[in-house]
Structure formats: C-alpha cells, structure tokens
Design an enzyme around this catalytic site. Sequence first.
Site: not given
Length: 549
Positions: A91, A195, A217, A421, A438, A441-442, A461-463
Amino acid sequence: MDYTMDFQGDDEIIVSADDIMRAIKQLMEEDKEIRKKVKEMSRISEKTLMPGGSSHSSLATKSSPVCKLIETSCKMKKAQLVFIPAPIIGHFVSAVELAKLLVDRDERLSITVLVMETSLSPNIARSYIDSVISAWSRIRFVHMPDVELDPSLPGRFFISLIEAQKSHVKEEVSKLVLESESCSDSPRLAGFVLDMFFASIIDAANEFGVPSYIFFTSAASFLGLAFHIQALHDEQKVDPTEFTNSDVELVVPCLASPFPVKLSPSSLLGKEWLPFFFRMIRRLREAKGIMVNTFYELESHALNSFSDGNFPPVYPVGPILSLNSHENHTRHKDIMQWLDHQPSSSVVYLCFGSMGSFSVEQVKEIASGLERSGHRFLWSLRQPPPDGKMEAPSDYVNPEEVLPEGFLDRTSEIGKIIGWAPQVDILDHPSIGGFVSHCGWNSTLESIWFDVPMATWPMFAEQQFNAFLMVVEFGLAMEIKINYRKAYNMDGCEIVRAEEIEKGIRGLMEIDREKLKEISEKSRKALMRDGSSYTCSARLIQDIIDNMA
C-alpha cells in the site's frame, strides 16, 4: 448574525469589552453559515478572473496583457496534498508511486506523505524513501511517532492505529497550514489522500475544511463488490458471514460473471473484521473522489458500473507500479546471474507476497510438486512469524531444514531457493515463463505489465477475489487454487498436495500468452500521453485544483 456596530452623530460612543468579546466569539466560533458564504464568494471571485468569467471578459476588452497575467496567476495556483498511506509495504509504495505520478504531471502540486512505520519493513522502506527524496523535491516525508498497539489483535490493528495517530495527523497538518499562511508563495492545503483503510480520517480533513480523496489499492471490481455487499447488508439486512462455504452466486453490477460468494474477502466472512469493513466502505462514499490502481481497458465493465451517480467520482489512474528496483543489488546479484544462465521463458517463479509463508508440511508438498514437474524454478521461500504475531515472514537461515531430504541436491541444476525477492527485476527477466502468485493486486498488475502468465494461489484479504478476476472474469490466468484461505496462525489450513501443484505448474508453463500480451500492451499505453489513465489523472488534478476552498 450582524457583526457591524452603528455609529451616528458626532458623539464618541464607547463599545464595552463585553460587546467586543461576544462579537469576536460569535465571529470565530459560532456562525458557520457566514464562513460558508465567504468561501463560496471566494470561489466565485476566482472564477470571475478565469477565462469566461465576468471580470476576465471586462478586462480582456481593455487590456490583453492584463488578461494574460490573470490567466497565468490562476494556472499557477499551488496545491499541497497530504498523503496518508497504510503501513503495509504494498500500500505504501503504491501511494508514493501515485504521488510521484501526480507531481510529475503538474508543477502546481506538492505532496507531504505521513509515514506510519508500524509494520513497514524498515530497511526496504528507508531505501525506497531515500530514493524518492533524492529525485522528487516536491514530495516530502514526515515520520509519525511510534505508538503502542496490541500485535495479537490483527482484526483491530487499523482501528487502534488510526485512533492512536489521529491527533498526530492533526498536529502535522496544522504545521503545514501555518507554513502556508506564513508565506504567500507556499502551496495551499488542497486535500487529504487517504488509504482505503484510513477512511475515518475524513473527519480530520473536514476539520481543516478540505476535501478527502481515497486511494483504493485494489481492483475497481473489488470496490464495486464492497459497495454492493455493504448496500445489501444495510438495506436488506444480508449477513455476509453466512457466505462462508456457501455455493450461492451473486449477480453484481461490477462483474460480468456471477460471483461465488465463498470467494469473498476474509474481512466479509469473519465477525471480527466485518464491523470495521462496513464502517470503512460507508466512509468511502463521503470522499470527493476515489483513485483506483487499475486501467480502463482491464476493468471497463466495473468502471462503467460507477457511472449511475450513486458513487463518488472514480478515477482509474493505474497501473501504479514501482518499476525501479530499490533492492540491495549486491545481495540479489546472484539471483539475476542465475537467471541470466537460464533459457528464455523456462523458469517458473514462486512468490507469495510480503506476508506469505507456509507450514513445514505445505513447504514439502510444494517442493515435491516442483520436482515432479521437471520445470526450472525460482522459489521465494519464507519463514512464518512466531505464533500469534502479526509480523512479516523472515528469510530462513537454513531452508534445508524444512525441505524434503536431498531436495536441494536433486534440483541444484534446475532450481534456486531464495528469501526476499526483487520481484520487479525477476518478472522483467526474459528467462521467467510463469508466476505462481498469492494474487495480491500489485503482483497481479506486475504480472500483466511484464506479460508473465500467472497461476493463482490466494492467501489473505481480497486475494481470492483477485484470483476469480484473473481466472474467470478476465481469462488471463490459470488456477492452482482459487479458494485457498490461510489463517494468521496456520491452524486448520488446507494442504495443497504435490499432484495438484505439479498439474498447475505444467499447465502454467504451457499457457497461451496471446491474450495476456494484448492486455499487457494496453496497460502500458494507458499511462502514455492521451492514454486512458493519463487522461483520467489530468482530470483528477484539475478537479483537485477546482475543489480548493
């Protein structure tokens, strides 16, 4: 309220101290209506001097140079935005990248970022902030004081953080306002950019008399789903916690495909998070505008669903990505050198985000699935935090302790195990042929940007919703799992077996990339001059300037 004092005749009239005190008190505290009228008249006075305004037209008929001076003055009205990102590295970086985009687009804008370091990775955040400070003079960072929070209550993390920091936010913004008032050339406070988790800070913005904007985000489709479920709850008394393990599918305006409700985000399915989630979504409706990290060509259906007038203006300004690596290049040099020696599009990259980690049993299943697939791999393997702690995973000192016996020896020619990474550099490398993700969103936007096919394995979360978008709604990814859900303490987590992982990896490395390549090209064009997001960000900036009090 009339604050004038009537003087008639030649006799001197003495106004008592009580009368003066009462008038000043009423002027400064009580009559908000007069202040509102003055602000409105101020806006009208500015418009009279702009092209098409009454005074501008009168002056233009008499003196062209005067007209030009007035236009220049109006155009150069400087604006200060206060960004308050959540202290989650994904975020935070996205918000700062948005700040960079805005100041690059318009020289009138300056931005102050309030940094709450509670759960940021200190070294990564410090390196990133230093790189921004050195290159963007109109972006500055203010580090907020440390506050004590209870790490054992993840469901209340943002609530307690906001309450602990609210007074500090007001203090810092007051300093900005005083600085602006002390120098005529200083930018004026134009608004807060919050945010989505910090929507309740709209109250503080209201106290300063400036608008609030939200930086969302996640996907525009998720914003639409959140609004829809909040309306179902408030208007039809639907209880989303009953969606858990349900086979019901919802028809949602923001989605072209029916949505399986069991893929709703964890915050909707658990009673601990649900009240906070609904309070947050209700507050989003109060914002002056919502910026979303997406682009029209990817989410046209969702974005069009906001055009009925029932929502604040929605601005798709993405993809907002941090494409310049700020990692320790010496530390990750061996990773890039290893990739340099692999054939083109031959390596499957596995990474599960800044909070992603697995139990020892699941690690062994992943290792077995990778080995059985026969594909080259680069695996970001991270150690879970201590039980009950909401902390980021850490790198293993000796990953061999959790891997199957002999795994590293047997795969030494085709695989590499790493810790944290440098994801942008990895996805940009030509040897990468697939990405087990995973579905943060990013990471999803990075997969699209770099034209790397993705296999879904959502966790938090919203994954799960993002996985649904990529597999079903967009048709841009394949599924290893779409409904996997990981608890913070790992208890009761499903174990995905090696056979399923092997099948998913084989399918990923054979996927047709034509559709992904097309949308990848559109993601880049969206940010170019006259692209959809470029045009939308210009409209956003003008709206910010127009909304200044």
